[in-house]
Design a protein around this motif. Structure first.
Motif, PDB file in Angstrom:
ATOM      1  N   ALA A  35       0.833  -1.214   0.000  1.00 35.64           N
ATOM      2  CA  ALA A  35       0.000   0.000   0.000  1.00 35.64           C
ATOM      3  C   ALA A  35       0.862   1.255   0.000  1.00 35.64           C
ATOM      4  O   ALA A  35       0.444   2.301  -0.498  1.00 35.64           O
ATOM      5  N   LEU A  36       2.089   1.143   0.535  1.00 35.41           N
ATOM      6  CA  LEU A  36       2.963   2.312   0.594  1.00 35.41           C
ATOM      7  C   LEU A  36       3.305   2.831  -0.796  1.00 35.41           C
ATOM      8  O   LEU A  36       3.357   4.048  -1.025  1.00 35.41           O
ATOM      9  N   GLY A  37       3.551   1.925  -1.732  1.00 38.38           N
ATOM     10  CA  GLY A  37       3.848   2.363  -3.095  1.00 38.38           C
ATOM     11  C   GLY A  37       2.695   3.134  -3.705  1.00 38.38           C
ATOM     12  O   GLY A  37       2.884   4.176  -4.346  1.00 38.38           O
ATOM     13  N   ILE A  38       1.459   2.631  -3.515  1.00 40.46           N
ATOM     14  CA  ILE A  38       0.276   3.337  -4.006  1.00 40.46           C
ATOM     15  C   ILE A  38       0.151   4.685  -3.315  1.00 40.46           C
ATOM     16  O   ILE A  38      -0.131   5.713  -3.951  1.00 40.46           O
ATOM     17  N   ALA A  39       0.369   4.713  -2.003  1.00 42.21           N
ATOM     18  CA  ALA A  39       0.216   5.958  -1.242  1.00 42.21           C
ATOM     19  C   ALA A  39       1.202   7.015  -1.711  1.00 42.21           C
ATOM     20  O   ALA A  39       0.853   8.197  -1.845  1.00 42.21           O
ATOM     21  N   GLY A 282       5.028  11.030 -10.107  1.00 37.52           N
ATOM     22  CA  GLY A 282       3.948  10.439  -9.315  1.00 37.52           C
ATOM     23  C   GLY A 282       3.298   9.275 -10.034  1.00 37.52           C
ATOM     24  O   GLY A 282       2.962   8.255  -9.423  1.00 37.52           O
ATOM     25  N   ALA A 283       3.126   9.406 -11.359  1.00 40.93           N
ATOM     26  CA  ALA A 283       2.539   8.324 -12.137  1.00 40.93           C
ATOM     27  C   ALA A 283       3.446   7.097 -12.131  1.00 40.93           C
ATOM     28  O   ALA A 283       2.969   5.955 -12.053  1.00 40.93           O
ATOM     29  N   VAL A 284       4.760   7.322 -12.212  1.00 35.63           N
ATOM     30  CA  VAL A 284       5.700   6.195 -12.150  1.00 35.63           C
ATOM     31  C   VAL A 284       5.607   5.504 -10.790  1.00 35.63           C
ATOM     32  O   VAL A 284       5.582   4.266 -10.703  1.00 35.63           O
ATOM     33  N   ALA A 285       5.544   6.316  -9.720  1.00 31.96           N
ATOM     34  CA  ALA A 285       5.418   5.729  -8.385  1.00 31.96           C
ATOM     35  C   ALA A 285       4.116   4.936  -8.258  1.00 31.96           C
ATOM     36  O   ALA A 285       4.082   3.868  -7.637  1.00 31.96           O
ATOM     37  N   LEU A 286       3.055   5.462  -8.865  1.00 29.79           N
ATOM     38  CA  LEU A 286       1.765   4.753  -8.823  1.00 29.79           C
ATOM     39  C   LEU A 286       1.845   3.445  -9.596  1.00 29.79           C
ATOM     40  O   LEU A 286       1.299   2.419  -9.171  1.00 29.79           O
ATOM     41  N   GLN A 320     -16.896 -16.800  -7.018  1.00 33.91           N
ATOM     42  CA  GLN A 320     -16.724 -16.335  -5.650  1.00 33.91           C
ATOM     43  C   GLN A 320     -15.248 -16.227  -5.272  1.00 33.91           C
ATOM     44  O   GLN A 320     -14.844 -15.324  -4.540  1.00 33.91           O
ATOM     45  N   ILE A 321     -14.437 -17.151  -5.780  1.00 34.99           N
ATOM     46  CA  ILE A 321     -12.990 -17.071  -5.533  1.00 34.99           C
ATOM     47  C   ILE A 321     -12.417 -15.840  -6.224  1.00 34.99           C
ATOM     48  O   ILE A 321     -11.586 -15.118  -5.655  1.00 34.99           O
ATOM     49  N   ARG A 322     -12.860 -15.606  -7.459  1.00 38.68           N
ATOM     50  CA  ARG A 322     -12.381 -14.413  -8.180  1.00 38.68           C
ATOM     51  C   ARG A 322     -12.753 -13.142  -7.421  1.00 38.68           C
ATOM     52  O   ARG A 322     -11.933 -12.225  -7.265  1.00 38.68           O
ATOM     53  N   ILE A 323     -13.991 -13.082  -6.955  1.00 39.81           N
ATOM     54  CA  ILE A 323     -14.450 -11.893  -6.238  1.00 39.81           C
ATOM     55  C   ILE A 323     -13.653 -11.700  -4.951  1.00 39.81           C
ATOM     56  O   ILE A 323     -13.290 -10.573  -4.575  1.00 39.81           O
ATOM     57  N   GLN A 324     -13.345 -12.810  -4.248  1.00 41.29           N
ATOM     58  CA  GLN A 324     -12.594 -12.707  -3.003  1.00 41.29           C
ATOM     59  C   GLN A 324     -11.231 -12.049  -3.221  1.00 41.29           C
ATOM     60  O   GLN A 324     -10.867 -11.091  -2.528  1.00 41.29           O
ATOM     61  N   PHE A 325     -10.475 -12.556  -4.192  1.00 43.42           N
ATOM     62  CA  PHE A 325      -9.126 -12.025  -4.403  1.00 43.42           C
ATOM     63  C   PHE A 325      -9.150 -10.662  -5.085  1.00 43.42           C
ATOM     64  O   PHE A 325      -8.265  -9.827  -4.841  1.00 43.42           O
ATOM     65  N   LEU A 326     -10.146 -10.422  -5.904  1.00 44.18           N
ATOM     66  CA  LEU A 326     -10.259  -9.098  -6.513  1.00 44.18           C
ATOM     67  C   LEU A 326     -10.610  -8.057  -5.447  1.00 44.18           C
ATOM     68  O   LEU A 326     -10.110  -6.925  -5.475  1.00 44.18           O
ATOM     69  N   THR A 327     -11.442  -8.452  -4.479  1.00 46.61           N
ATOM     70  CA  THR A 327     -11.779  -7.550  -3.374  1.00 46.61           C
ATOM     71  C   THR A 327     -10.545  -7.229  -2.536  1.00 46.61           C
ATOM     72  O   THR A 327     -10.331  -6.088  -2.122  1.00 46.61           O
ATOM     73  N   GLU A 328      -9.723  -8.237  -2.283  1.00 49.67           N
ATOM     74  CA  GLU A 328      -8.488  -7.992  -1.536  1.00 49.67           C
ATOM     75  C   GLU A 328      -7.605  -6.973  -2.266  1.00 49.67           C
ATOM     76  O   GLU A 328      -7.038  -6.068  -1.643  1.00 49.67           O
ATOM     77  N   ALA A 329      -7.468  -7.141  -3.571  1.00 43.02           N
ATOM     78  CA  ALA A 329      -6.637  -6.215  -4.343  1.00 43.02           C
ATOM     79  C   ALA A 329      -7.205  -4.799  -4.309  1.00 43.02           C
ATOM     80  O   ALA A 329      -6.467  -3.816  -4.162  1.00 43.02           O
ATOM     81  N   LEU A 330      -8.539  -4.685  -4.423  1.00 43.12           N
ATOM     82  CA  LEU A 330      -9.177  -3.369  -4.380  1.00 43.12           C
ATOM     83  C   LEU A 330      -9.023  -2.717  -3.013  1.00 43.12           C
ATOM     84  O   LEU A 330      -8.767  -1.505  -2.911  1.00 43.12           O
ATOM     85  N   LEU A 331      -9.186  -3.502  -1.950  1.00 42.87           N
ATOM     86  CA  LEU A 331      -9.007  -2.954  -0.605  1.00 42.87           C
ATOM     87  C   LEU A 331      -7.573  -2.511  -0.375  1.00 42.87           C
ATOM     88  O   LEU A 331      -7.309  -1.460   0.232  1.00 42.87           O
ATOM     89  N   LEU A 332      -6.635  -3.313  -0.872  1.00 47.11           N
ATOM     90  CA  LEU A 332      -5.224  -2.985  -0.699  1.00 47.11           C
ATOM     91  C   LEU A 332      -4.867  -1.679  -1.406  1.00 47.11           C
ATOM     92  O   LEU A 332      -4.261  -0.773  -0.826  1.00 47.11           O
ATOM     93  N   SER A 333      -5.277  -1.570  -2.670  1.00 47.56           N
ATOM     94  CA  SER A 333      -4.968  -0.342  -3.413  1.00 47.56           C
ATOM     95  C   SER A 333      -5.788   0.836  -2.894  1.00 47.56           C
ATOM     96  O   SER A 333      -5.298   1.979  -2.837  1.00 47.56           O
ATOM     97  N   GLY A 334      -7.048   0.573  -2.490  1.00 44.49           N
ATOM     98  CA  GLY A 334      -7.879   1.653  -1.951  1.00 44.49           C
ATOM     99  C   GLY A 334      -7.322   2.213  -0.656  1.00 44.49           C
ATOM    100  O   GLY A 334      -7.375   3.425  -0.417  1.00 44.49           O
ATOM    101  N   LEU A 335      -6.781   1.325   0.187  1.00 44.25           N
ATOM    102  CA  LEU A 335      -6.158   1.780   1.427  1.00 44.25           C
ATOM    103  C   LEU A 335      -4.968   2.691   1.123  1.00 44.25           C
ATOM    104  O   LEU A 335      -4.821   3.773   1.711  1.00 44.25           O
TER     105      LEU A 335
END
Length: 400
Positions: A35-39, A282-286, A320-335
């Motif tokens: 998450a630090l890289g996204i932040a 900033g775009a490179v860091a993102l 459901q497995i796809r949604i689970q891991f996609l949700t994790e990725a979205l939460l991670l990047s959203g954080l």
């Protein structure tokens, strides 16, 4: 006995969120670093846009206060390469004042070979880069200036050995109103100190004497070297077109006209290239942050093969497995995006406060930053989510 069709249980939004959060909570350090890289990327982009917007707002406020209607007229090189110092006609102020839209005009004259010193014991050659200028009574209003201490010339004091110091000059000389300084070989009384001037910065390092006193005591010949003119905003271009011939009809080529406010806007334009560079960084860091999220999710899938196999054997569908891991990725990047947006806004506030600017962080910058994190999360999490959903339950359970 009737046939009974079995349907997989559906995951509600709360269930999806819960399983996504659990996956992140079990690997806090990895989540933090990803998450630090996204932040960092989002914080850089938000801060750059916010600081640029705040700077532009300060410039617009400054131009509104100072006005963009001022033109300066100066004597250029003498015609035919003459040796004489550039000068304007004595009647220049009167001639410019006759132009219809002009409502203010004033003049200064640089007094060459005239020095200003704190006292007679200071050698004449140690002038400290201070220019001595003759100024007419209307100068302060024409340059939108103000007095920090003391007062400006009046028709009475302008005829006597009095001087008004620019802001930097007063500091260099260590002089204040009521004290004496030496100009040439004569003593002049300081009657005022001007505030810093943003449209006439060279006056900050000048010592100004009255027009009449300069003629009487300093050998001034009455020819101005610069005019300050103000007219209606809509008439600036038309006035500029006729100024050279009005000031010196016989040799308009020797007259130079400029607009001081253009220097401020040019400075802002120059900073725009730096803004673009910082946005690129900033775009490179993102992008690097997005790669970090994808890497985290790929490793997570590899480490959690047994968990995936167990869920599949208990009835979880591939979707459901796809949604689970996609949700994790979205939460991670959203954080990371939320933290980055907050840090970017705080950085903008701190920098603008130090500079004395209004603090402006565009809503579109915050929204765009958060939207970018959602896109990054979708892209970074899609491949690992698909790979996780394709794992056969038996193969996943048998892996160690």
């Amino acid at each position: 006995m009737s046939d009974v069709s079995l349907h997989p249980a559906r995951l509600g939004p709360r269930d999806v969120l819960r399983v996504g959060v659990v996956g992140l909570r079990t690997r806090l350090m990895r989540v933090f670093l990803s998450a630090l890289g996204i932040a960092i990327g989002i914080a850089t982009m938000v801060a750059v846009v916010g600081i640029s917007t705040s700077s532009r707002a300060d410039l617009m406020a400054k131009l509104d206060r100072l006005g963009t209607d001022m033109l300066t007229v100066e004597a250029g090189a003498p015609l035919h390469g003459g040796d004489g110092a550039p000068k304007l006609p004595k009647e220049a102020v009167a001639m410019v004042s006759r132009i219809g839209p002009v409502h203010k005009v004033s003049a200064i004259a640089l007094l060459k070979d005239t020095t200003v010193r704190r006292n007679e014991l200071v050698p004449a050659e140690r002038n400290g880069g201070i220019n001595v200028m003759a100024a007419d009574l209307d100068l302060l209003g024409a340059v939108s200036g103000g007095m920090a201490h003391g007062r400006w010339f009046t028709s009475a004091t302008a005829a006597y050995p009095t001087v008004v110091l620019g802001a930097s000059t007063a500091t260099r000389l260590g002089a204040s109103p009521g004290e004496l300084v030496w100009i040439g070989e004569d003593r002049f009384t300081v009657i005022g100190v001007m505030q810093p001037l943003e449209l006439a910065v060279d006056l900050d390092t000048a010592a100004l004497v009255g027009w009449e006193a300069a003629e009487k005591r300093l050998g001034f010949d009455g020819h101005p070297t610069r005019l300050y003119e103000r007219s209606k905003d809509e008439a600036v271009a038309s006035v500029r077109a006729v100024l050279t011939r009005t000031v010196n009809p016989q040799a308009p080529e020797t007259v130079q006209v400029s607009r001081p406010s253009d220097a401020l806007t040019a400075k802002e334009a120059a900073s725009g290239s730096l803004t673009g560079l910082m946005l690129g960084l900033g775009a490179v860091a993102l992008l690097v942050g997005g790669v970090g999220v994808a890497n985290t999710m790929v490793i997570s899938v590899l480490e959690r093969r047994q968990e995936i196999g167990l869920r599949r054997s208990m009835g979880a569908t591939r979707g459901q497995i796809r949604i689970q891991f996609l949700t994790e990725a979205l939460l991670l990047s959203g954080l990371g995006g939320a933290v980055g947006a907050l840090l970017g806004a705080l950085a903008t506030f701190g920098f603008a406060t130090v500079q004395g600017w209004p603090t402006l962080v565009p809503v579109w910058a915050l929204g765009g930053g958060l939207g970018a994190t959602v896109a990054i999360g979708m892209i970074a999490g899609l491949y690992p989510a698909v790979q996780a959903s394709r794992l056969p339950p038996t193969e996943a359970l048998s892996s160690s």
